[in-house]
Motif scaffolding. Structure first.
Motif, PDB file in Angstrom:
ATOM      1  N   GLN A   1       0.823  -1.208   0.000  1.00 38.38           N
ATOM      2  CA  GLN A   1       0.000   0.000   0.000  1.00 38.38           C
ATOM      3  C   GLN A   1       0.860   1.263   0.000  1.00 38.38           C
ATOM      4  OE1 GLN A   1      -3.786   0.153   2.285  1.00 38.38           O
ATOM      5  NE2 GLN A   1      -3.077  -1.774   3.198  1.00 38.38           N
ATOM      6  N   GLY A   2       1.940   1.251   0.765  1.00 35.01           N
ATOM      7  CA  GLY A   2       2.799   2.421   0.836  1.00 35.01           C
ATOM      8  C   GLY A   2       3.360   2.812  -0.521  1.00 35.01           C
TER       9      GLY A   2
ATOM     10  N   VAL B   1     -10.526  -5.353  -4.243  1.00 35.48           N
ATOM     11  CA  VAL B   1     -10.121  -4.020  -4.698  1.00 35.48           C
ATOM     12  C   VAL B   1      -8.630  -4.081  -5.027  1.00 35.48           C
ATOM     13  CG1 VAL B   1      -9.499  -3.101  -2.413  1.00 35.48           C
ATOM     14  CG2 VAL B   1     -10.297  -1.544  -4.210  1.00 35.48           C
ATOM     15  N   ALA B   2      -8.208  -3.307  -6.014  1.00 36.06           N
ATOM     16  CA  ALA B   2      -6.793  -3.228  -6.367  1.00 36.06           C
ATOM     17  C   ALA B   2      -6.075  -2.266  -5.432  1.00 36.06           C
ATOM     18  CB  ALA B   2      -6.630  -2.766  -7.814  1.00 36.06           C
TER      19      ALA B   2
ATOM     20  N   VAL C   1      -6.541   1.963  -3.958  1.00 36.32           N
ATOM     21  CA  VAL C   1      -6.455   2.503  -2.601  1.00 36.32           C
ATOM     22  C   VAL C   1      -5.490   3.694  -2.594  1.00 36.32           C
ATOM     23  CG1 VAL C   1      -5.849   2.023  -0.194  1.00 36.32           C
ATOM     24  CG2 VAL C   1      -6.999   0.274  -1.568  1.00 36.32           C
ATOM     25  N   GLY C   2      -4.390   3.559  -3.338  1.00 33.35           N
ATOM     26  CA  GLY C   2      -3.461   4.680  -3.465  1.00 33.35           C
ATOM     27  C   GLY C   2      -4.106   5.889  -4.120  1.00 33.35           C
ATOM     28  N   ALA C   3      -4.939   5.638  -5.136  1.00 34.88           N
ATOM     29  CA  ALA C   3      -5.609   6.740  -5.829  1.00 34.88           C
ATOM     30  C   ALA C   3      -6.589   7.461  -4.914  1.00 34.88           C
ATOM     31  CB  ALA C   3      -6.328   6.211  -7.065  1.00 34.88           C
TER      32      ALA C   3
ATOM     33  N   ALA D   1     -12.835   5.291 -12.081  1.00 34.30           N
ATOM     34  CA  ALA D   1     -11.900   4.426 -12.796  1.00 34.30           C
ATOM     35  C   ALA D   1     -11.459   3.211 -11.979  1.00 34.30           C
ATOM     36  CB  ALA D   1     -10.669   5.231 -13.207  1.00 34.30           C
ATOM     37  N   ALA D   2     -12.065   2.975 -10.816  1.00 37.57           N
ATOM     38  CA  ALA D   2     -11.688   1.816  -9.998  1.00 37.57           C
ATOM     39  C   ALA D   2     -11.761   0.539 -10.836  1.00 37.57           C
ATOM     40  CB  ALA D   2     -12.602   1.704  -8.784  1.00 37.57           C
TER      41      ALA D   2
END
Length: 309
Positions: free
Chosen positions: A17-18, A188-189, A193-195, A278-279
């Motif tokens: 995630q980071g 979920v990609a 999550v970053g977006a 766009a997810a």
């Protein structure tokens, strides 16, 4: 693009995630201070080449976190869960809670103006429903963030699509997890999550005080296996790992699998798409990055003579 001279600290910056959060923040023009145990390691060097500033800090050391967060405007917080890649064998849920609380308290001490904490979908159901240990630990961190009065956003992602890219789920020529073949599992990609994290930092007035679950698709394990097989042009049957086998290793993990079968995350996919149109659904993720990641893992497994690949 968001143009800013503000600094966001990313805790666990070399993790899954980071890295995604760092990538999106840098793309949007933020200054990123990437916290890591080893600023000279390969992961940290890659972040530095991308434009981040690697800084040494350890989540078990509040002092190092507070110093690293000094003068930063925002902070992204995520902790490993028991069994996560790279965690010590003796890492416990109490360690996770302590690390998450340390980050929150360091954010307060440093005067951070916006904390984004990555929790897990379903954590907020803890008061009224028996849930897996990893949901309880993240709920406890959420509660401490609230008690500290931090200006915070809570993101609660469901299971990551990236869980299907390595030995966690791919073994002996099959896709294998503890979930029943007909259980619909939300996914979920990590990149999404970053977006959403970058979106939250860019719009603090809209996002501070919010807690949002994130899910972009829902498939049974059999459908996941079929989609991967079609993308790679291979046969990939699904083989469920019996719960008693999982229980012999970890009672908590065995209960987590039963919880997914009986309850599940219950995130609102339509709400996620309103936030991030766009997810990626699973097919899109496979086409963009997932199939390549899985193919690379399988090639490595074959080269090492592992399993039936």
């Amino acid at each position: 693009m968001t143009l800013t001279n503000k600094t966001v600290v990313v805790v666990g910056a070399t993790g899954l995630q980071g890295r995604a959060v760092t990538r999106h923040l840098l793309r949007d023009g933020w200054r990123v201070r990437a916290l890591t145990r080893d600023p000279d390691g390969a992961g940290a060097r890659a972040l530095a080449r991308a434009g981040a500033e690697p800084v040494r800090a350890r989540m078990e050391d509040v002092g190092s976190l507070t110093a690293a967060a000094g003068d930063a405007w925002g902070l992204f917080s995520v902790q490993p869960t028991v069994g996560s890649p790279g965690t010590a064998p003796d890492f416990t849920t109490e360690d996770e809670v302590r690390w998450g609380v340390n980050v929150a308290e360091a954010a307060r001490a440093a005067g951070v103006r916006h904390l984004v904490y990555s929790s897990v979908a379903g954590a907020d159901r803890h008061p009224g429903e028996k849930v897996p240990a990893n949901l309880v630990s993240k709920w406890r961190i959420e509660r401490r963030i609230a008690e500290l009065g931090l200006p915070a956003t809570i993101l609660r992602p469901v299971s990551f699509m990236e869980n299907f890219t390595g030995g966690y789920a791919l073994r002996d020529g099959t896709l294998s997890t503890g979930v029943a073949p007909d259980t619909v599992q939300q996914l979920v990609a990590v990149d999404d999550v970053g977006a959403v994290t970058a979106l939250a930092f860019a719009r603090p007035a809209e996002w501070i005080g919010r807690a949002v679950s994130l899910a972009a698709d829902e498939l049974t394990p059999v459908q996941v296996a079929e989609a991967i097989g079609a993308a790679l042009g291979i046969s990939l049957p699904y083989a469920r790992i019996p719960n008693e086998v999982i229980r012999s290793v970890s009672e908590d993990f065995a209960y987590a699998m039963r919880w997914l079968d009986e309850h599940g995350y219950r995130a609102n996919i339509a709400a996620t798409r309103r936030i991030l149109p766009a997810a990626m659904d699973f097919g899109t993720w496979l086409a963009r990055t997932g199939a390549a990641q899985i193919s690379a893992f399988l090639d490595s497994a074959r080269a090492a003579g592992q399993g039936a690949w």
